[in-house]
Design a protein around this motif. Sequence first.
Motif, PDB file in Angstrom:
ATOM      1  N   LEU A   1      33.602 -35.886 -41.036  1.00 24.86           N
ATOM      2  CA  LEU A   1      33.775 -37.096 -40.241  1.00 24.86           C
ATOM      3  C   LEU A   1      35.149 -37.100 -39.567  1.00 24.86           C
ATOM      4  O   LEU A   1      35.275 -37.406 -38.380  1.00 24.86           O
ATOM      5  N   SER A   2      36.172 -36.740 -40.307  1.00 26.62           N
ATOM      6  CA  SER A   2      37.530 -36.693 -39.759  1.00 26.62           C
ATOM      7  C   SER A   2      37.620 -35.702 -38.595  1.00 26.62           C
ATOM      8  O   SER A   2      38.223 -35.992 -37.557  1.00 26.62           O
ATOM      9  N   GLU A   3      37.011 -34.547 -38.756  1.00 31.68           N
ATOM     10  CA  GLU A   3      37.024 -33.541 -37.691  1.00 31.68           C
ATOM     11  C   GLU A   3      36.259 -34.015 -36.461  1.00 31.68           C
ATOM     12  O   GLU A   3      36.681 -33.789 -35.325  1.00 31.68           O
ATOM     13  N   LEU A   4      35.127 -34.673 -36.674  1.00 36.18           N
ATOM     14  CA  LEU A   4      34.351 -35.219 -35.550  1.00 36.18           C
ATOM     15  C   LEU A   4      35.152 -36.270 -34.788  1.00 36.18           C
ATOM     16  O   LEU A   4      35.160 -36.300 -33.555  1.00 36.18           O
ATOM     17  N   LEU A   5      35.822 -37.157 -35.529  1.00 40.12           N
ATOM     18  CA  LEU A   5      36.637 -38.186 -34.884  1.00 40.12           C
ATOM     19  C   LEU A   5      37.795 -37.563 -34.100  1.00 40.12           C
ATOM     20  O   LEU A   5      38.094 -37.997 -32.976  1.00 40.12           O
ATOM     21  N   SER A   6      38.429 -36.548 -34.654  1.00 40.51           N
ATOM     22  CA  SER A   6      39.530 -35.875 -33.950  1.00 40.51           C
ATOM     23  C   SER A   6      39.034 -35.188 -32.690  1.00 40.51           C
ATOM     24  O   SER A   6      39.667 -35.265 -31.630  1.00 40.51           O
ATOM     25  N   ALA A   7      37.897 -34.507 -32.784  1.00 43.27           N
ATOM     26  CA  ALA A   7      37.326 -33.831 -31.609  1.00 43.27           C
ATOM     27  C   ALA A   7      36.950 -34.852 -30.538  1.00 43.27           C
ATOM     28  O   ALA A   7      37.193 -34.642 -29.343  1.00 43.27           O
ATOM     29  N   ASN A   8      36.385 -35.967 -30.954  1.00 40.63           N
ATOM     30  CA  ASN A   8      36.007 -37.009 -30.005  1.00 40.63           C
ATOM     31  C   ASN A   8      37.243 -37.607 -29.334  1.00 40.63           C
ATOM     32  O   ASN A   8      37.241 -37.859 -28.125  1.00 40.63           O
ATOM     33  N   GLN A   9      38.303 -37.814 -30.078  1.00 38.36           N
ATOM     34  CA  GLN A   9      39.531 -38.355 -29.512  1.00 38.36           C
ATOM     35  C   GLN A   9      40.114 -37.392 -28.477  1.00 38.36           C
ATOM     36  O   GLN A   9      40.542 -37.815 -27.417  1.00 38.36           O
ATOM     37  N   ARG A  10      40.120 -36.092 -28.781  1.00 40.00           N
ATOM     38  CA  ARG A  10      40.620 -35.096 -27.828  1.00 40.00           C
ATOM     39  C   ARG A  10      39.775 -35.096 -26.555  1.00 40.00           C
ATOM     40  O   ARG A  10      40.305 -35.041 -25.451  1.00 40.00           O
ATOM     41  N   PHE A  11      38.448 -35.195 -26.713  1.00 40.78           N
ATOM     42  CA  PHE A  11      37.556 -35.239 -25.562  1.00 40.78           C
ATOM     43  C   PHE A  11      37.855 -36.459 -24.687  1.00 40.78           C
ATOM     44  O   PHE A  11      37.936 -36.352 -23.465  1.00 40.78           O
ATOM     45  N   GLU A  12      38.004 -37.620 -25.297  1.00 37.28           N
ATOM     46  CA  GLU A  12      38.297 -38.849 -24.549  1.00 37.28           C
ATOM     47  C   GLU A  12      39.642 -38.747 -23.825  1.00 37.28           C
ATOM     48  O   GLU A  12      39.770 -39.170 -22.674  1.00 37.28           O
ATOM     49  N   GLU A  13      40.637 -38.200 -24.480  1.00 40.98           N
ATOM     50  CA  GLU A  13      41.953 -38.030 -23.846  1.00 40.98           C
ATOM     51  C   GLU A  13      41.851 -37.091 -22.645  1.00 40.98           C
ATOM     52  O   GLU A  13      42.447 -37.351 -21.596  1.00 40.98           O
ATOM     53  N   GLN A  14      41.098 -36.003 -22.788  1.00 41.52           N
ATOM     54  CA  GLN A  14      40.911 -35.069 -21.676  1.00 41.52           C
ATOM     55  C   GLN A  14      40.164 -35.731 -20.528  1.00 41.52           C
ATOM     56  O   GLN A  14      40.499 -35.544 -19.362  1.00 41.52           O
ATOM     57  N   LYS A  15      39.148 -36.525 -20.861  1.00 41.89           N
ATOM     58  CA  LYS A  15      38.365 -37.227 -19.842  1.00 41.89           C
ATOM     59  C   LYS A  15      39.256 -38.205 -19.068  1.00 41.89           C
ATOM     60  O   LYS A  15      39.205 -38.260 -17.834  1.00 41.89           O
ATOM     61  N   HIS A  16      40.083 -38.947 -19.758  1.00 43.41           N
ATOM     62  CA  HIS A  16      40.984 -39.897 -19.099  1.00 43.41           C
ATOM     63  C   HIS A  16      42.021 -39.167 -18.247  1.00 43.41           C
ATOM     64  O   HIS A  16      42.371 -39.621 -17.154  1.00 43.41           O
ATOM     65  N   GLN A  17      42.509 -38.034 -18.732  1.00 43.26           N
ATOM     66  CA  GLN A  17      43.472 -37.262 -17.955  1.00 43.26           C
ATOM     67  C   GLN A  17      42.822 -36.719 -16.685  1.00 43.26           C
ATOM     68  O   GLN A  17      43.421 -36.752 -15.620  1.00 43.26           O
ATOM     69  N   ARG A  18      41.584 -36.229 -16.773  1.00 42.90           N
ATOM     70  CA  ARG A  18      40.861 -35.759 -15.574  1.00 42.90           C
ATOM     71  C   ARG A  18      40.681 -36.898 -14.585  1.00 42.90           C
ATOM     72  O   ARG A  18      40.835 -36.724 -13.383  1.00 42.90           O
ATOM     73  N   PHE A  19      40.354 -38.092 -15.100  1.00 36.37           N
ATOM     74  CA  PHE A  19      40.189 -39.258 -14.242  1.00 36.37           C
ATOM     75  C   PHE A  19      41.496 -39.566 -13.509  1.00 36.37           C
ATOM     76  O   PHE A  19      41.503 -39.776 -12.300  1.00 36.37           O
ATOM     77  N   ARG A  20      42.607 -39.572 -14.251  1.00 37.81           N
ATOM     78  CA  ARG A  20      43.911 -39.845 -13.616  1.00 37.81           C
ATOM     79  C   ARG A  20      44.255 -38.761 -12.601  1.00 37.81           C
ATOM     80  O   ARG A  20      44.757 -39.063 -11.517  1.00 37.81           O
ATOM     81  N   ASP A  21      43.978 -37.506 -12.915  1.00 37.18           N
ATOM     82  CA  ASP A  21      44.235 -36.407 -11.979  1.00 37.18           C
ATOM     83  C   ASP A  21      43.381 -36.540 -10.718  1.00 37.18           C
ATOM     84  O   ASP A  21      43.866 -36.352  -9.602  1.00 37.18           O
TER      85      ASP A  21
END
Length: 164
Positions: A7-27
């Motif tokens: 569960l911890s690994e899934l949450l960490s992976a999901n957080q990284r994905f969301e951060e990347q998605k937001h960064q792509r949006f800002r870019d």
Amino acid sequence: MDEIQRLSELLSANQRFEEQKHQRFRDDLTQWNASIEALYQQVEDWLARLVEAGQTRFEYEPHLAQNKGYPDENSPFMTRRMCFALGAHPVEFVPDAMGSKGQVSLSVSGLSLHGQEKYSLQLDAGRRDWMLRKTVGVKDTEPLAFTADYFGRLLQGVVPQRQG
């Protein structure tokens, strides 16, 4: 591996994905705003002789563009519209929607009996050129390259032709 660790690994992976998605949006947003500013600069360069001769001047107003995900005042697409006039005929560039499917509306008053012609400008993704399409009065016109010569011919339509 126990399920809590998983569960911890899934949450960490999901957080990284969301951060990347937001960064792509800002870019993407930064790139889109830069493309609009480049369009405005290009138009200003094309019409520089008219400005120098006192025949027109550019004005800018803040504008909040939208898209399906941001249809209201919460839109992060803060940009500006560009306006100028040729005689009594206003010309206006307004970013309608931002993003990869975004477009800029171009309206020119006085080109037709309807009083105002409307066009849309969209970036050609392959070449990064602006393509112009008439959006009022004609069904599905073919997009044309938005060039200085084409824009000049279009704008000549608001100037009365005197024979003499």
